[in-house]
Design a protein around this motif. Structure first.
Motif, mmCIF file in Angstrom:
data_model
loop_
_atom_site.group_PDB
_atom_site.id
_atom_site.type_symbol
_atom_site.label_atom_id
_atom_site.label_comp_id
_atom_site.label_asym_id
_atom_site.label_seq_id
_atom_site.Cartn_x
_atom_site.Cartn_y
_atom_site.Cartn_z
ATOM 1 N N ARG A 41 0.835 -1.194 0.000
ATOM 2 C CA ARG A 41 0.000 0.000 0.000
ATOM 3 C C ARG A 41 0.876 1.252 0.000
ATOM 4 O O ARG A 41 1.844 1.330 0.732
ATOM 5 C CB ARG A 41 -0.852 -0.045 1.251
ATOM 6 C CG ARG A 41 -1.947 0.914 1.266
ATOM 7 C CD ARG A 41 -2.620 0.822 2.595
ATOM 8 N NE ARG A 41 -4.017 0.541 2.429
ATOM 9 C CZ ARG A 41 -4.865 0.505 3.425
ATOM 10 N NH1 ARG A 41 -4.443 0.660 4.649
ATOM 11 N NH2 ARG A 41 -6.131 0.282 3.216
ATOM 12 N N ARG A 43 -5.639 11.866 3.354
ATOM 13 C CA ARG A 43 -5.362 12.078 1.928
ATOM 14 C C ARG A 43 -5.860 13.430 1.444
ATOM 15 O O ARG A 43 -5.336 13.967 0.475
ATOM 16 C CB ARG A 43 -5.980 10.958 1.096
ATOM 17 C CG ARG A 43 -5.134 9.694 1.123
ATOM 18 C CD ARG A 43 -5.705 8.677 0.201
ATOM 19 N NE ARG A 43 -6.476 7.777 1.083
ATOM 20 C CZ ARG A 43 -7.399 6.943 0.693
ATOM 21 N NH1 ARG A 43 -7.716 6.855 -0.556
ATOM 22 N NH2 ARG A 43 -8.021 6.185 1.553
ATOM 23 N N MET A 44 -6.872 13.970 2.126
ATOM 24 C CA MET A 44 -7.407 15.282 1.743
ATOM 25 C C MET A 44 -6.558 16.425 2.288
ATOM 26 O O MET A 44 -6.703 17.560 1.856
ATOM 27 C CB MET A 44 -8.837 15.441 2.260
ATOM 28 C CG MET A 44 -9.821 14.581 1.539
ATOM 29 S SD MET A 44 -11.518 14.720 2.161
ATOM 30 C CE MET A 44 -11.632 16.336 2.820
ATOM 31 N N ASN A 98 -5.530 6.909 5.669
ATOM 32 C CA ASN A 98 -6.840 7.408 6.029
ATOM 33 C C ASN A 98 -7.348 8.377 4.955
ATOM 34 O O ASN A 98 -6.615 9.262 4.535
ATOM 35 C CB ASN A 98 -6.729 8.131 7.375
ATOM 36 C CG ASN A 98 -8.072 8.522 7.941
ATOM 37 O OD1 ASN A 98 -9.041 8.661 7.221
ATOM 38 N ND2 ASN A 98 -8.101 8.723 9.240
ATOM 39 N N PRO A 99 -8.600 8.241 4.520
ATOM 40 C CA PRO A 99 -9.119 9.165 3.506
ATOM 41 C C PRO A 99 -9.058 10.629 3.949
ATOM 42 O O PRO A 99 -8.823 11.516 3.142
ATOM 43 C CB PRO A 99 -10.562 8.721 3.295
ATOM 44 C CG PRO A 99 -10.616 7.312 3.771
ATOM 45 C CD PRO A 99 -9.569 7.181 4.820
ATOM 46 N N ALA A 100 -9.264 10.868 5.231
ATOM 47 C CA ALA A 100 -9.184 12.251 5.725
ATOM 48 C C ALA A 100 -7.769 12.786 5.603
ATOM 49 O O ALA A 100 -7.564 13.967 5.292
ATOM 50 C CB ALA A 100 -9.653 12.316 7.168
#
Length: 135
Positions: free
Chosen positions: A2, A11-12, A7-9
């Motif tokens: 990976r 990535r933002m 975490n998607p947060a």
């Protein structure tokens, strides 16, 4: 295997940095430059000035030029203007709200108006100068 931020947060976060930088930098810079100086200076003739010296305000302005110009360069002009204005207005309100005369509200309003005008002018110039960059 990976790669990247898990975490998607998280990535933002790089996309939100130009939005958050002015909002967080403004009260931090206020605290660093103006927050520690709370008492008026008494001059030899008995008059009072301050509590801030000109060099402190100039330092604050020069410090905030960095996140404002960076956000405007990243095409987040509204974030540069509104974030810095909101941050400085909140810092001024917090710092001055213990004034018993109530006149601090005028000072806070003047900080808000001045910051809005100055950051709009700087952000507009940065956007104008850099509009052809990246094409």
């Amino acid at each position: 295997m990976r790669t990247g931020l898990p975490n998607p947060a998280l990535r933002m976060l790089p996309a939100l940095a130009p939005v958050l930088a002015p909002v967080l930098a403004a009260p931090s810079a206020w605290a660093a430059w103006l927050g520690w100086d709370q008492h008026p200076d008494v001059q030899p003739d008995g008059s009072t000035t301050g509590p801030y010296e000109a060099w402190q305000v100039i330092g604050l302005v020069l410090t905030l030029l960095v996140p404002v110009c960076w956000a405007a360069y990243r095409r987040h002009t509204a974030s540069a203007v509104l974030g810095t204005t909101a941050g400085l207005t909140a810092a001024a309100f917090y710092d001055w709200s213990d004034d018993s005369t109530g006149l601090f509200a005028i000072g806070v309003a003047l900080v808000m108006i001045g910051t809005l005008a100055a950051t709009a002018a700087v952000s507009g110039m940065v956007a104008l100068v850099t509009r052809d960059v990246g094409r």
